[in-house]
Design a protein around this motif. Structure first.
Motif: not given
Length: 95
Positions: A1-20
């Motif tokens: 498994m690996s992780t990649v840095g991302a900006r939440s305003h550019e990532s729909a999946s991070l936005q969904l996680c933020d909402l949840v």
């Protein structure tokens, strides 16, 4: 498994996680207006009750005003500086 840095305003999946996370956090608040309790009931009935957030504990403490203005680097700045130093072969950057 690996992780990649991302900006939440550019990532729909991070936005969904933020909402949840935000909804789960607000749902655990001790006092909720009747309208929110009604909305929350509908959300749970629609399937939110099947989402597991263990071992995340949202807690019940909510701030009532903005945080104090930072006077120096916060923990995120310090971690980023340390990671940058390691990538450049400088080892741990200590502040």
């Amino acid at each position: 498994m690996s992780t990649v840095g991302a900006r939440s305003h550019e990532s729909a999946s991070l936005q969904l996680c933020d909402l949840v996370a935000g909804l789960a956090s607000r749902a655990s608040a001790p006092e909720q207006p009747p309208e929110f309790r009604e909305f929350l009931g509908a959300v749970i009935d629609a399937g939110f009750g099947e989402v597991t957030v263990f071992p995340v504990d949202a807690g019940t403490d909510f701030v009532s005003e903005p945080p104090e203005r930072a006077t120096g680097p916060d923990i995120v700045d310090r971690i980023a500086r340390a990671v940058r130093g390691q990538r450049k072969g400088q080892g741990h950057a200590g502040s």
